[in-house]
Design a protein around this motif. Structure first.
Motif: not given
Length: 221
Positions: A8-13
């Motif tokens: 997953e590239d979305d840091t927050s998620l």
């Protein structure tokens, strides 16, 4: 403890998912790109891969196709663009679940548990008096003793089983499992096959195809 690969590239998620999964007794390796995921999949073994479809350096679908050649780990896809064609493509690849974003964290936990519970019942293949156990990466003899295989040996066994009934060439095996490593040759592949036959106590289920490669002719499930 089940080991999960999160791509997953979305840091927050990604951080939220990793923390929540680890609080629920999972071991999580998190990759933000496909290149990171490819490195991790070569170095470690995973019981489940949770995979975003749109990543900075390519498609999660293509990564899934690559990994399915040599690994039996199930996939869960997740994406913000869950169109009908995307869902169909994901399921055609062999996804266990396709989760549209945004999702509730409890939902993904329930789906992960369901996939792991379901997949656990499909993780052994009987070969004569022995069992191939995919979860432990071992061969279990008739007395219940486990012989743990080197990662490359087990990956080659999985590659042949997943490709069956297709014959897999030595060149394909070398490219898939060894890639850019300098020294492997056709003899390297042949030596692994000799070890596998010995560990399985069986010479019939891995068939040699002269001048081409090898074929798994035993049970697949």
């Amino acid at each position: 403890m089940n080991h999960l690969l999160l791509v997953e590239d979305d840091t927050s998620l990604g951080q939220t998912l990793q923390e929540r999964l680890e609080r629920n007794a999972y071991k999580v390796s998190w990759a933000k790109t496909l290149s990171e995921a490819r490195k991790k999949i070569k170095e470690e073994r995973f019981e489940l891969i949770i995979l975003d479809v749109g990543l900075p350096d390519g498609s999660g679908f293509e990564f899934a196709r690559e990994v399915k050649k040599t690994r039996s780990a199930p996939f869960i896809f997740m994406t913000a663009l869950a169109s009908a064609p995307q869902r169909l493509e994901g399921f055609e690849i062999g996804a266990e679940e396709f989760i549209p974003k945004p999702f509730h964290l409890k939902e993904i936990l329930i789906r992960i548990k369901h996939v792991l519970d379901t997949h656990a019942s499909r993780k052994q293949i009987k070969v004569g008096t022995r069992l191939i156990d995919f979860q432990s990466q071992a061969i279990i003899d008739e007395k219940g003793r486990s012989e743990y295989l080197p990662p490359k040996d087990f990956s080659l066994l999985e590659l042949l089983i997943n490709a069956s009934p297709r014959v897999v060439s030595r060149d394909e095996i070398l490219e898939t499992l060894w890639g850019a490593e300098k020294f492997p040759t056709n003899r390297t592949v042949d030596n692994v096959i000799v070890r596998l036959r010995s560990q399985l106590g069986d010479t019939q289920n891995i068939r040699s195809v002269r001048g081409v490669g090898y074929q798994w002719v035993g049970e697949k499930s």
